[in-house]
Design an enzyme around this catalytic site. Structure first.
Site, short mmCIF file in Angstrom:
data_model
loop_
_atom_site.label_atom_id
_atom_site.label_comp_id
_atom_site.label_asym_id
_atom_site.label_seq_id
_atom_site.Cartn_x
_atom_site.Cartn_y
_atom_site.Cartn_z
N TYR A 43 -21.18 -24.20 28.60
CA TYR A 43 -20.08 -23.31 28.20
C TYR A 43 -18.81 -23.63 28.99
CZ TYR A 43 -17.75 -18.79 27.34
OH TYR A 43 -16.86 -17.80 26.99
N LYS B 297 -15.20 -24.93 27.61
CA LYS B 297 -13.97 -24.16 27.81
C LYS B 297 -12.94 -24.95 28.64
CE LYS B 297 -15.15 -20.53 25.45
NZ LYS B 297 -14.43 -20.23 24.19
P1 NAP Z 1 -18.66 -12.20 20.26
O1 NAP Z 1 -18.42 -10.74 20.35
O2 NAP Z 1 -20.01 -12.77 20.50
O3 NAP Z 1 -18.12 -12.69 18.81
C1 NAP Z 1 -18.20 -14.06 18.49
C2 NAP Z 1 -17.43 -14.30 17.21
O4 NAP Z 1 -17.48 -15.71 16.92
C3 NAP Z 1 -18.04 -13.60 16.01
O5 NAP Z 1 -16.98 -13.18 15.17
C4 NAP Z 1 -18.87 -14.70 15.35
O6 NAP Z 1 -19.03 -14.51 13.93
C5 NAP Z 1 -17.97 -15.90 15.61
N1 NAP Z 1 -18.67 -17.19 15.53
C6 NAP Z 1 -19.69 -17.65 16.31
N2 NAP Z 1 -20.04 -18.89 15.93
C7 NAP Z 1 -19.22 -19.23 14.90
C8 NAP Z 1 -19.09 -20.38 14.08
N3 NAP Z 1 -19.88 -21.44 14.23
N4 NAP Z 1 -18.15 -20.36 13.10
C9 NAP Z 1 -17.34 -19.28 12.91
N5 NAP Z 1 -17.41 -18.17 13.68
C10 NAP Z 1 -18.34 -18.15 14.65
O7 NAP Z 1 -17.70 -13.00 21.26
P2 NAP Z 1 -16.45 -12.52 22.15
O8 NAP Z 1 -16.96 -12.01 23.42
O9 NAP Z 1 -15.51 -11.71 21.33
O10 NAP Z 1 -15.79 -13.93 22.47
C11 NAP Z 1 -14.74 -14.48 21.70
C12 NAP Z 1 -14.22 -15.72 22.40
O11 NAP Z 1 -13.80 -15.38 23.71
C13 NAP Z 1 -15.29 -16.80 22.58
O12 NAP Z 1 -14.70 -18.07 22.44
C14 NAP Z 1 -15.75 -16.59 24.00
O13 NAP Z 1 -16.29 -17.76 24.55
C15 NAP Z 1 -14.46 -16.18 24.66
N6 NAP Z 1 -14.64 -15.43 25.91
C16 NAP Z 1 -15.32 -14.23 25.92
C17 NAP Z 1 -15.44 -13.55 27.13
C18 NAP Z 1 -16.15 -12.22 27.24
O14 NAP Z 1 -16.35 -11.75 28.36
N7 NAP Z 1 -16.55 -11.59 26.15
C19 NAP Z 1 -14.91 -14.09 28.29
C20 NAP Z 1 -14.23 -15.29 28.24
C21 NAP Z 1 -14.11 -15.95 27.04
P3 NAP Z 1 -20.24 -13.57 13.35
O15 NAP Z 1 -19.79 -12.15 13.57
O16 NAP Z 1 -20.29 -13.93 11.90
O17 NAP Z 1 -21.48 -13.91 14.11
#
Ligand code: NAP
Length: 244
Positions: free
Chosen positions: A152, A156
């Site tokens: 991951y 990133k």
């Molecule tokens: P999340 O709640 O798990 O949601 C993930 C989203 O990505 C969902 O809409 C999912 O669609 C979509 N997705 C996954 N695989 C995909 C693919 N192959 N094609 C198209 N869509 C896809 O994640 P989140 O926490 O909001 O994270 C969003 C971004 O922020 C990610 O890049 C993550 O790495 C980054 N991030 C998150 C955090 C954190 O603490 N949450 C921290 C740093 C960075 P479905 O609903 O259809 O499954």
């Protein structure tokens, strides 16, 4: 000014909040999702209820053919993408000695190859119209590394290198390319963390709590605006002071 925005992974979490933020700023919004059609249609309904034009499009953004179809559908229904938010992401955590190739590849394809594929698809029309915004969601793990997340963190960090390179290529064409690096944000991705890990994480955050998706989305909204025309190649950390 009304623009066309595409948010990958816009069905949940940070992507959902970014889609709502861009719609609140008057942009027409395409919500992409992988498989959760129900969640995507809830976001869609929420935006349509405000009178803003929006669509939801299923596509795996790691797959070149599906990305081609995604961009054709958005272009046909809303117009060429002017604001791209590369948000879709997954985790497949494990210590590096136990990590298998499938978990490495899955994370690289979904988190990094997707950013290349979608940005390339968005850039051609952006270059023609001499205006564009690409905002990719990286992570503090990509800046500082994180034990148990070598795949991951590498994906990133890759997003950051890609962002800086494309910002240099596109700076003179009215296109800005930036990354946002969130810390711990309350979403489905962090829901599974044990109470111990949550407590330890919160103790290391100056603000003393996990962030909200909309606290990341407001930065995305700014970077997507005309006001941010002189900000490019940057990594904006939104982590409540965790990295301090
Ligand atoms: P999340 O709640 O798990 O949601 C993930 C989203 O990505 C969902 O809409 C999912 O669609 C979509 N997705 C996954 N695989 C995909 C693919 N192959 N094609 C198209 N869509 C896809 O994640 P989140 O926490 O909001 O994270 C969003 C971004 O922020 C990610 O890049 C993550 O790495 C980054 N991030 C998150 C955090 C954190 O603490 N949450 C921290 C740093 C960075 P479905 O609903 O259809 O499954």
């Amino acid at each position: 000014m009304t623009r066309v925005a595409l948010v990958t992974g816009g069905s949940r979490g940070i992507g959902r909040a970014a889609a709502l933020e861009l719609a609140a700023r008057g942009n027409r919004v395409a919500i992409n999702y992988a498989g959760n059609a129900e969640a995507a249609s809830r976001v869609l309904d929420e935006i349509l209820a405000t009178g803003v034009e929006a669509i939801a499009v299923q596509a795996d953004v790691g797959d070149p053919g599906e990305v081609g179809r995604l961009f054709s559908e958005v272009s046909d229904q809303l117009g060429p993408v002017e604001i791209l938010v590369n948000n879709a992401g997954v985790t497949r955590d494990g210590l590096v000695l136990r990590m298998d190739v499938a978990d490495w590849d899955q994370v690289m394809v979904t988190n990094l190859r997707s950013v290349f594929l979608c940005s390339k698809a968005a850039l051609r029309p952006m270059v023609r119209s001499k205006w564009g915004r690409i905002i990719s969601i990286s992570s503090v793990a990509g800046v500082a590394g994180n034990a148990g997340q070598a795949n991951y963190a590498a994906s990133k960090a890759g997003v950051i290198g890609f962002t800086k390179s494309v910002a240099k290529e596109m700076g003179s064409r009215g296109i800005t390319v930036n990354a946002v690096a969130p810390g711990f944000i309350d979403t489905d991705m962090t829901n599974d963390l044990s109470d111990d890990i949550r407590e330890a994480a919160s103790a290391s955050i100056s603000v003393g709590r996990f962030g909200l998706p909309r606290e990341v989305a407001s930065v995305v909204g700014y970077l997507a605006s005309d006001d941010a025309a002189y900000v490019t190649g940057q990594v904006v950390v939104v982590d409540g002071g965790m990295a301090l």
